[in-house]
Scaffold this active site. Sequence first.
Site, PDB file in Angstrom:
ATOM      1  CG  ASP A   1      -2.017   1.013   1.128  1.00 31.73           C
ATOM      2  OD1 ASP A   1      -2.569   1.406   2.182  1.00 31.73           O
ATOM      3  OD2 ASP A   1      -2.335   1.447  -0.002  1.00 31.73           O
TER       4      ASP A   1
ATOM      5  CG  ASP B   1      -5.358  -0.190  -1.217  1.00 30.33           C
ATOM      6  OD1 ASP B   1      -5.226   0.871  -0.590  1.00 30.33           O
ATOM      7  OD2 ASP B   1      -6.432  -0.535  -1.757  1.00 30.33           O
ATOM      8  CG  ASN B   2      -4.496   2.157  -3.578  1.00 32.43           C
ATOM      9  OD1 ASN B   2      -3.652   2.067  -2.673  1.00 32.43           O
ATOM     10  ND2 ASN B   2      -5.689   2.709  -3.382  1.00 32.43           N
TER      11      ASN B   2
ATOM     12  CD  GLU C   1      -8.391   4.797  -0.130  1.00 36.34           C
ATOM     13  OE1 GLU C   1      -8.671   3.722  -0.705  1.00 36.34           O
ATOM     14  OE2 GLU C   1      -7.262   5.277  -0.168  1.00 36.34           O
TER      15      GLU C   1
ATOM     16  CE  LYS D   1      -0.843   3.367  -3.984  1.00 38.36           C
ATOM     17  NZ  LYS D   1      -0.794   2.600  -2.712  1.00 38.36           N
TER      18      LYS D   1
HETATM   19  O1  LIG Z   1      -0.270   6.749  -3.110  1.00 40.10           O
HETATM   20  C1  LIG Z   1      -0.901   6.166  -2.235  1.00 40.10           C
HETATM   21  N1  LIG Z   1      -0.284   5.609  -1.184  1.00 40.10           N
HETATM   22  C2  LIG Z   1       1.182   5.603  -1.091  1.00 40.10           C
HETATM   23  C3  LIG Z   1       1.820   6.806  -0.484  1.00 40.10           C
HETATM   24  C4  LIG Z   1       1.413   8.096  -0.827  1.00 40.10           C
HETATM   25  C5  LIG Z   1       2.076   9.194  -0.258  1.00 40.10           C
HETATM   26  C6  LIG Z   1       3.117   9.029   0.620  1.00 40.10           C
HETATM   27  C7  LIG Z   1       3.507   7.759   0.955  1.00 40.10           C
HETATM   28  C8  LIG Z   1       4.652   7.629   1.888  1.00 40.10           C
HETATM   29  N2  LIG Z   1       4.783   6.292   2.426  1.00 40.10           N
HETATM   30  C9  LIG Z   1       5.690   5.426   1.881  1.00 40.10           C
HETATM   31  C10 LIG Z   1       6.361   5.709   0.716  1.00 40.10           C
HETATM   32  C11 LIG Z   1       7.291   4.809   0.223  1.00 40.10           C
HETATM   33  C12 LIG Z   1       7.552   3.649   0.928  1.00 40.10           C
HETATM   34  N3  LIG Z   1       8.459   2.633   0.695  1.00 40.10           N
HETATM   35  N4  LIG Z   1       8.331   1.730   1.716  1.00 40.10           N
HETATM   36  C13 LIG Z   1       7.403   2.148   2.552  1.00 40.10           C
HETATM   37  C14 LIG Z   1       6.889   3.382   2.093  1.00 40.10           C
HETATM   38  C15 LIG Z   1       5.943   4.249   2.589  1.00 40.10           C
HETATM   39  C16 LIG Z   1       2.861   6.647   0.422  1.00 40.10           C
HETATM   40  C17 LIG Z   1      -2.389   6.111  -2.295  1.00 40.10           C
HETATM   41  C18 LIG Z   1      -3.065   7.104  -3.019  1.00 40.10           C
HETATM   42  C19 LIG Z   1      -4.463   7.104  -3.091  1.00 40.10           C
HETATM   43  C20 LIG Z   1      -5.170   8.152  -3.880  1.00 40.10           C
HETATM   44  C21 LIG Z   1      -4.768   9.474  -3.774  1.00 40.10           C
HETATM   45  C22 LIG Z   1      -5.436  10.460  -4.500  1.00 40.10           C
HETATM   46  C23 LIG Z   1      -6.507  10.105  -5.319  1.00 40.10           C
HETATM   47  F1  LIG Z   1      -7.173  11.070  -6.009  1.00 40.10           F
HETATM   48  C24 LIG Z   1      -6.902   8.784  -5.426  1.00 40.10           C
HETATM   49  C25 LIG Z   1      -6.224   7.805  -4.709  1.00 40.10           C
HETATM   50  C26 LIG Z   1      -5.208   6.102  -2.437  1.00 40.10           C
HETATM   51  C27 LIG Z   1      -4.526   5.114  -1.708  1.00 40.10           C
HETATM   52  O2  LIG Z   1      -5.221   4.122  -1.074  1.00 40.10           O
HETATM   53  C28 LIG Z   1      -3.126   5.105  -1.644  1.00 40.10           C
HETATM   54  O3  LIG Z   1      -2.508   4.111  -0.947  1.00 40.10           O
HETATM   55 MG   LIG Z   2      -3.918   2.536  -0.554  1.00 35.16          MG
END
Ligand SMILES: O=C(NCc1cccc(CNc2ccc3[nH]ncc3c2)c1)c1cc(-c2ccc(F)cc2)cc(O)c1O
Ligand SMILES: [Mg+2]
Length: 214
Positions: A141, A169-170, A199, A144
């Site tokens: 998650d 997810d996603n 979500e 992506k």
């Molecule tokens: O992008 C997403 N999630 C990932 C994410 C995003 C930001 C920061 C992090 C920083 N955390 C991170 C990074 C790199 C990493 N490497 N190892 C661990 C680790 C941890 C992670 C996401 C977006 C949407 C979404 C947004 C907008 C929209 F319109 C529709 C849908 C819905 C989701 O359910 C999503 O999951």
């Molecule tokens: Mg997600």
Amino acid sequence: TQTTRPQRMLAAVQKNATRGDPRSVVKAIDQFCRQKEWAMNVGDEKGCILDSVVTEVNPETVLELGTYCGYSTVRIASLLPPQAKLITLEFNPGNAAIARQVIAWAGLEDKVELVEGASGDFIPKMKEMFGIKTFDLVFLDHWKDRYLPDTKLMEECGLLRKGSILLADNVICPGTPDYLEYIRNSPRYKSQFFKSHLEYTKVEDGLEKSIFLG
Ligand SMILES: O=C(NCc1cccc(CNc2ccc3[nH]ncc3c2)c1)c1cc(-c2ccc(F)cc2)cc(O)c1O
Ligand SMILES: [Mg+2]
């Protein structure tokens, strides 16, 4: 000074959830996201699919890539058997700080190891750092465009065994096209798509469940 969305989410948990009650923490976050501010937790609809997969797999070892505020961490950890361990990786320090407090509020800190850092750096260290041989379940998650390279990295590091489950997810929104193409066409995986919605919205999304065949 302005608070962040994760900080406001934590405040909602501390105001509306009961300490030591994971389900009330999940409910408080879902209410916050429906009534106040959208946030990228897996959410209640996809969360039910996540719950059913966790219950079916009954894993001893779980890896979560992408903790965010700890919503799915709490959902998963609340369903694990007593000795089971969940390792969750979060790259963003602000997210990690909030997630630690959400996990603590739920009373699940003993089942969860939150590691701050990037998947690419930590996946090769899982064995030496945590004495993990293989993961029974991996929940993807995070960024992506990291799903595919990290899956290949887990294969190379021998972190997957015959029967390990990947739940992503996603896979529709925002989408993970290269991961889907690989996992659905690889003879080393058997995949199943669980249609759902992004979500807290009516936008199409879903989870991809894949069994590693060894
Ligand atoms: O992008 C997403 N999630 C990932 C994410 C995003 C930001 C920061 C992090 C920083 N955390 C991170 C990074 C790199 C990493 N490497 N190892 C661990 C680790 C941890 C992670 C996401 C977006 C949407 C979404 C947004 C907008 C929209 F319109 C529709 C849908 C819905 C989701 O359910 C999503 O999951
Ligand atoms: Mg997600």
